[in-house]
Design a protein around this motif. Structure first.
Motif, mmCIF file in Angstrom:
data_model
loop_
_atom_site.group_PDB
_atom_site.id
_atom_site.type_symbol
_atom_site.label_atom_id
_atom_site.label_comp_id
_atom_site.label_asym_id
_atom_site.label_seq_id
_atom_site.Cartn_x
_atom_site.Cartn_y
_atom_site.Cartn_z
ATOM 1 N N GLY A 100 94.084 85.181 65.808
ATOM 2 C CA GLY A 100 94.718 84.426 66.837
ATOM 3 C C GLY A 100 94.271 83.108 67.233
ATOM 4 N N ALA A 101 94.897 82.518 68.158
ATOM 5 C CA ALA A 101 94.387 81.377 68.614
ATOM 6 C C ALA A 101 93.278 81.922 69.505
ATOM 7 C CB ALA A 101 95.409 80.470 69.367
ATOM 8 N N SER A 102 93.327 82.980 69.973
ATOM 9 C CA SER A 102 92.261 83.325 71.007
ATOM 10 C C SER A 102 91.035 83.378 70.246
ATOM 11 C CB SER A 102 92.633 84.972 71.360
ATOM 12 O OG SER A 102 93.744 84.967 72.091
ATOM 13 N N GLN A 103 90.812 83.843 69.166
ATOM 14 C CA GLN A 103 89.561 83.838 68.390
ATOM 15 C C GLN A 103 89.066 82.451 67.961
ATOM 16 O OE1 GLN A 103 88.720 84.900 64.367
ATOM 17 N NE2 GLN A 103 86.705 84.781 64.675
ATOM 18 N N GLY A 125 95.657 76.313 84.202
ATOM 19 C CA GLY A 125 95.484 76.479 82.417
ATOM 20 C C GLY A 125 95.559 77.776 82.082
ATOM 21 N N PHE A 126 95.381 77.955 80.801
ATOM 22 C CA PHE A 126 95.380 79.172 80.196
ATOM 23 C C PHE A 126 94.079 80.201 80.778
ATOM 24 C CE2 PHE A 126 94.400 81.930 76.201
ATOM 25 C CZ PHE A 126 95.254 82.847 76.468
ATOM 26 N N VAL A 127 94.352 81.327 81.043
ATOM 27 C CA VAL A 127 93.294 82.210 81.720
ATOM 28 C C VAL A 127 91.998 82.174 80.981
ATOM 29 C CG1 VAL A 127 95.017 83.243 83.137
ATOM 30 C CG2 VAL A 127 94.253 84.357 81.015
ATOM 31 N N ASN A 175 101.643 73.017 77.696
ATOM 32 C CA ASN A 175 100.805 73.729 78.346
ATOM 33 C C ASN A 175 101.269 75.111 78.758
ATOM 34 O OD1 ASN A 175 99.958 74.400 81.395
ATOM 35 N ND2 ASN A 175 98.117 73.179 80.436
ATOM 36 N N ASN A 176 100.325 76.100 78.781
ATOM 37 C CA ASN A 176 100.507 77.249 79.547
ATOM 38 C C ASN A 176 99.652 77.255 80.726
ATOM 39 O OD1 ASN A 176 100.785 80.055 80.507
ATOM 40 N ND2 ASN A 176 99.645 80.765 78.632
ATOM 41 N N PRO A 177 100.102 77.240 81.816
ATOM 42 C CA PRO A 177 101.751 77.741 82.196
ATOM 43 C C PRO A 177 102.688 76.818 82.719
ATOM 44 C CG PRO A 177 100.078 77.841 84.165
ATOM 45 C CD PRO A 177 99.148 77.181 83.019
ATOM 46 N N SER A 203 91.501 71.043 71.140
ATOM 47 C CA SER A 203 93.108 70.913 71.473
ATOM 48 C C SER A 203 93.778 71.895 71.101
ATOM 49 C CB SER A 203 93.314 69.491 70.598
ATOM 50 O OG SER A 203 94.680 69.275 71.085
ATOM 51 N N ASP A 204 94.119 73.010 72.108
ATOM 52 C CA ASP A 204 94.872 73.906 71.773
ATOM 53 C C ASP A 204 96.460 73.621 71.820
ATOM 54 O OD1 ASP A 204 96.473 76.430 72.269
ATOM 55 O OD2 ASP A 204 95.244 77.328 73.773
ATOM 56 N N GLU A 205 96.864 73.811 70.734
ATOM 57 C CA GLU A 205 98.132 73.322 70.268
ATOM 58 C C GLU A 205 99.295 74.467 69.843
ATOM 59 O OE1 GLU A 205 98.151 69.857 67.828
ATOM 60 O OE2 GLU A 205 96.337 69.178 68.824
ATOM 61 N N ILE A 206 98.938 75.848 70.329
ATOM 62 C CA ILE A 206 99.572 76.896 69.969
ATOM 63 C C ILE A 206 100.930 76.783 70.216
ATOM 64 C CG2 ILE A 206 98.989 78.079 72.327
ATOM 65 C CD1 ILE A 206 99.136 79.960 68.745
ATOM 66 N N TYR A 207 101.495 76.129 71.152
ATOM 67 C CA TYR A 207 102.999 75.966 71.467
ATOM 68 C C TYR A 207 103.508 74.494 70.814
ATOM 69 C CZ TYR A 207 102.149 79.395 75.104
ATOM 70 O OH TYR A 207 101.780 80.674 75.802
ATOM 71 N N SER A 208 102.853 74.191 69.905
ATOM 72 C CA SER A 208 103.473 72.799 69.307
ATOM 73 C C SER A 208 104.930 72.771 68.714
ATOM 74 C CB SER A 208 102.418 72.471 67.942
ATOM 75 O OG SER A 208 102.496 73.250 66.909
ATOM 76 N N PHE A 235 100.332 81.469 64.808
ATOM 77 C CA PHE A 235 101.684 81.719 64.357
ATOM 78 C C PHE A 235 102.279 82.911 65.606
ATOM 79 C CE2 PHE A 235 99.351 81.106 60.487
ATOM 80 C CZ PHE A 235 100.522 80.580 59.753
ATOM 81 N N SER A 236 101.442 82.739 66.761
ATOM 82 C CA SER A 236 102.014 83.722 67.586
ATOM 83 C C SER A 236 103.305 83.321 68.447
ATOM 84 C CB SER A 236 100.957 83.817 68.833
ATOM 85 O OG SER A 236 99.987 84.874 68.292
ATOM 86 N N LYS A 237 103.176 81.996 68.869
ATOM 87 C CA LYS A 237 104.408 81.665 69.966
ATOM 88 C C LYS A 237 105.576 81.102 68.829
ATOM 89 C CE LYS A 237 101.345 82.408 72.684
ATOM 90 N NZ LYS A 237 101.253 83.294 73.974
ATOM 91 N N GLY A 238 105.506 79.959 68.073
ATOM 92 C CA GLY A 238 106.208 79.505 67.583
ATOM 93 C C GLY A 238 107.189 80.287 66.506
ATOM 94 N N TRP A 244 100.566 90.111 65.310
ATOM 95 C CA TRP A 244 99.834 89.959 63.988
ATOM 96 C C TRP A 244 98.718 89.565 64.168
ATOM 97 C CZ3 TRP A 244 102.856 91.147 59.501
ATOM 98 C CH2 TRP A 244 104.289 91.303 59.720
ATOM 99 N N ARG A 245 98.184 88.838 65.259
ATOM 100 C CA ARG A 245 97.153 88.189 65.613
ATOM 101 C C ARG A 245 96.529 87.162 64.499
ATOM 102 N NH1 ARG A 245 97.457 87.400 69.046
ATOM 103 N NH2 ARG A 245 95.294 87.118 69.657
ATOM 104 N N LEU A 246 97.242 86.317 64.431
ATOM 105 C CA LEU A 246 96.812 85.230 63.421
ATOM 106 C C LEU A 246 96.996 83.868 63.818
ATOM 107 C CD1 LEU A 246 96.135 85.963 60.367
ATOM 108 C CD2 LEU A 246 98.149 84.977 59.679
#
Ligand code: PLP
Length: 390
Positions: A100-103, A125-127, A175-177, A203-208, A235-238, A244-246
């Motif tokens: 995930g983007a988390s790790q 911002g993200f928690v 951005n989240n939120p 640069s967190d671009e998980i929602y790109s 891969f989580s959002k888009g 799947w945690r990737l």
């Protein structure tokens, strides 16, 4: 004999639990709740992607992969970055597949931060950002944003937050939120400040994939920024693959190799079936991504217009799937609003204050719910606001 009160480290004892959890727990015990609380797509992962994972298991691919991930996946990630965002990375040494983007965030922060280093974080911002910096021994320096600037950081605000101890700036767009998007002009101004002070960027671009009004621009694509930026995506959002945690990291070779050291000791590698699924997602999943994006855009339009009409003033979020309206009209605090709304109308939202500075007086609503649910939520919200307007 004196007894130890706890074996838990001081740094973890001091960590505050996520404010989001409390509302999930409250809502979980109630019937008939409409949840606008969760930060994930309401779509199931594309069938072709699921099938690729099943096939990989049938074929017996059940062992570890290379620490950085399957080479076939890294090649596709590098190609995707090039085609979508004009970013050039060598799949050999500049791409790492993560859990995930988390790790990815965790190891990026740990790789950059020495004890006492300051990391600038944009809020709301993200928690995870503040706790991860604290766990790494760093000092989070938060800057609050507001709807007048579209919840975007200005170059002036950034400049004012920089000290001799600043090591890195953490940005997130979309951005989240808040759903805010840093546009190219805005990014260029920030980049000038960042270069002048010789800072690194995470640069967190998980929602790109979910930028609705303009193409997503990565800060790493701007002049002089590639070499100082760690790009985080996944891969989580888009791709609707949260479970799947990737995720992945793209960064210059020296930084990537440093990140890989932490990754190999702490994680070995990401899940193998998930990596096979991700190959398929990049090969054949894009049509579904575009279709999901179209659907979110449609829902954004309906939901944000409805909030404004009810009197919950809401800026138009340029990306992600969150609306972040002001609740000023009700005179309630974010926590009071979220709690009363859940108890009186059975709608779960997240109070804005859990996202840090600038979040009080707002709530986060995810519009990744069905149109029927959104319509019912709007009905309930309208009743609630009428009952609580002063
Ligand atoms: N970054 C942001 C801004 C997020 O909103 C999330 C998830 O909500 C993550 C990172 C973590 O994503 P992942 O599921 O890839 O770990």
């Amino acid at each position: 004999m004196t007894t130890k009160t706890s074996y838990v480290s001081k740094s973890v004892q001091q960590l505050k639990p996520s404010g989001i959890r409390k509302f999930f727990d409250l809502a979980a015990g109630m019937e008939g709740v409409i949840s606008l609380g969760v930060g994930e797509p309401d779509f199931v992962t594309s069938w072709t992607v699921r099938e690729a994972a099943i096939l990989s298991l049938e074929q017996g691919y059940t062992s570890y992969t290379a620490n950085a991930g399957l080479m076939d996946l890294r090649r596709r990630i590098a190609r995707y970055m090039q085609e979508q965002y004009r970013l050039s990375y060598d799949p050999e040494g500049e791409v790492i597949v993560t859990v995930g983007a988390s790790q990815a965030l965790d190891i990026s922060i740990r790789a950059l931060v020495d004890h006492g280093d300051e990391v600038i974080i944009v809020e709301p911002g993200f928690v995870s950002y503040v706790p991860l910096v604290e766990l790494a021994g760093g000092v989070p320096v938060t800057i609050g944003t507001n709807p007048e600037n579209g919840f975007n950081l200005t170059a002036k605000e950034l400049e004012a937050a920089i000290s001799p101890k600043t090591k890195a700036v953490l940005i997130c767009s979309p951005n989240n939120p808040t759903g805010s998007v840093l546009e190219e002009e805005n990014l260029k101004e920030l980049a000038e400040v960042i270069k002048r002070h010789d800072l690194a960027v995470i640069s967190d671009e998980i929602y790109s994939e979910l930028a609705y009004d303009a193409d997503h621009v990565s800060i790493a694509s701007l002049e002089g920024m590639w070499e100082r930026t760690i790009v985080i995506n996944g891969f989580s959002k888009g791709f609707a693959m949260t479970g799947w945690r990737l995720g992945y990291i793209c960064a210059p070779a020296d930084v990537s190799q440093a990140l890989l050291k932490i990754h190999q000791y702490a994680m070995m590698c990401a899940s193998t079936p998930a990596q096979f699924a991700a190959i398929e997602a990049l090969d054949k999943g894009m049509e579904d991504v575009i279709e999901m994006k179209r659907s979110y855009r449609h829902r954004r339009h309906y939901f944000v217009d409805s909030l404004n009409e009810i009197g919950l003033s809401c800026h138009t979020p340029g990306g992600a799937f969150y609306a972040f309206p002001s609740i000023e009209k009700t005179g309630l605090s974010s926590e009071e609003f979220a709690e009363k709304l859940l108890l009186e109308e059975k709608v779960a939202v997240v109070p804005g204050n859990v996202f840090g500075k600038g979040g009080e007086g707002f709530i986060r609503c995810s519009y990744a719910s069905s149109m029927e649910q959104l319509q019912e939520a709007v009905k309930r919200l309208r009743r609630f606001v009428e009952a609580h307007s002063n």
